[in-house]
Design an enzyme around this catalytic site. Sequence first.
Site, PDB file in Angstrom:
ATOM      1  N   ASP A 220      -0.951 -24.149  30.666  1.00 22.61           N
ATOM      2  CA  ASP A 220      -0.034 -23.118  30.162  1.00 22.61           C
ATOM      3  C   ASP A 220      -0.554 -21.770  30.625  1.00 22.61           C
ATOM      4  O   ASP A 220      -1.218 -21.692  31.659  1.00 22.61           O
ATOM      5  CB  ASP A 220       0.087 -23.215  28.638  1.00 22.61           C
ATOM      6  CG  ASP A 220       1.450 -22.761  28.126  1.00 22.61           C
ATOM      7  OD1 ASP A 220       1.761 -21.568  28.279  1.00 22.61           O
ATOM      8  OD2 ASP A 220       2.215 -23.589  27.594  1.00 22.61           O
ATOM      9  N   HIS A 243       0.114 -21.011  34.017  1.00 20.19           N
ATOM     10  CA  HIS A 243       1.370 -20.269  34.032  1.00 20.19           C
ATOM     11  C   HIS A 243       1.160 -18.782  34.247  1.00 20.19           C
ATOM     12  O   HIS A 243       2.078 -17.994  34.054  1.00 20.19           O
ATOM     13  CB  HIS A 243       2.135 -20.506  32.728  1.00 20.19           C
ATOM     14  CG  HIS A 243       2.646 -21.905  32.576  1.00 20.19           C
ATOM     15  ND1 HIS A 243       3.368 -22.323  31.475  1.00 20.19           N
ATOM     16  CD2 HIS A 243       2.534 -22.989  33.381  1.00 20.19           C
ATOM     17  CE1 HIS A 243       3.673 -23.605  31.615  1.00 20.19           C
ATOM     18  NE2 HIS A 243       3.177 -24.025  32.762  1.00 20.19           N
TER      19      HIS A 243
END
Length: 394
Positions: A220, A243
């Site tokens: 993430d 991310h």
Amino acid sequence: MMNLTRPSLSIILFLFFMLAINSTSALTKYNVLNFGAKPNGKTDSTKAFLMAWKAACASADSTIIYVPKGRYLLGSMAFQGGCKSPQIIFRIDGTLVAPQDYRVLGKSTDWLSFEGVNGVSILGGALDAKGPSLWACKASHSNCPSGATTLSFTNSKNIRIRSLLSLNSQMFHIVINGCENVNVQGVRIIAAGNSPNTDGIHVQLSKNVNIIKCSIKTGDDCISIGPGTKNLWIEQVTCGPGHGISIGSLAKDLKEEGVQNVTVRNTIFLGTQNGLRIKSWARPSTGFVQGVRFTDSLMRNVQNPIVIDQNYCPHNLNCPNQVSGIKIKDIIYEGIRGTSSTQVAIKFDCSPKNPCTGIKLQNVNLSYLNKPAQSFCSNVRGKALNFVRPESCL
């Protein structure tokens, strides 16, 4: 006015911290082995660690809790503040390991949490949360627990985390929540690129936080920046997989504290979903993002190197036909270079109700498959200076 220098208080506190570490002979020491901890990775040492904390916390001296080499099996633990000791250093030479059964930690919010502490430092060591079995459960769409954050600090001051390895967290690796004067340096974070919700470092409702010389590989956001973050300095961070570095998701609440005075410099993004991102839900909010400087970033095969997305509304739930109330202004992108894995390398998709203002691009050079990339602008006002590629749409 944007503050582009690290807070002097943080430097002073960090130097004090280093001096303290180099003078550990002056500290009262508590070895977890003396409280019954077993370094075999099989015997539950939770009680021993909590007893060592209780002894250190009750001491009037500066203290060090020493964890020798070995593997220590630990369940969920909360280290509570209100200590007499002005300084507690966790010196970890071993590895702290979570129970093999993910359900033991999975039902807890945190694995290792520090609440209301002042002057706590974590030096060295590894934290192995054994997250893959929970990730597999989630991938199979079974009835799975949410999972635990590996390490969290809440409502705390003067915190140092140095040379720590966080491996395979169930959820977030490190959370800084409601804290002041925090220095994270030389930390390594490792989790699979498809591991769900394993943010590397999350900061919210905190001020005077430095994150320096860290390597983050996760599933993430490498670093996620939440509401109420002020005076955040990020430098020499390598991100990927992951991310990217994200401010948001914002506008989760109608009344939300803003994000201000954030500097992100000298960073590297390797094959990440995003590079430098600001994201808000498409719904009302009193929040804002202002005084942010992104400078000297290298992108390598990044899907969205520069992105502001104020129309975030996954699955069209809870926000259809609404617009973001987050006000975004005074954002600088300078010295951003490298390659995008999609054609649109710069995307400013701002709120029609609250357009982004004061956006500045300077010395930006991004390409797509060795070809010209593109820019996209919606509801944004700003300017481009010096060399900017792809051609600016500001």
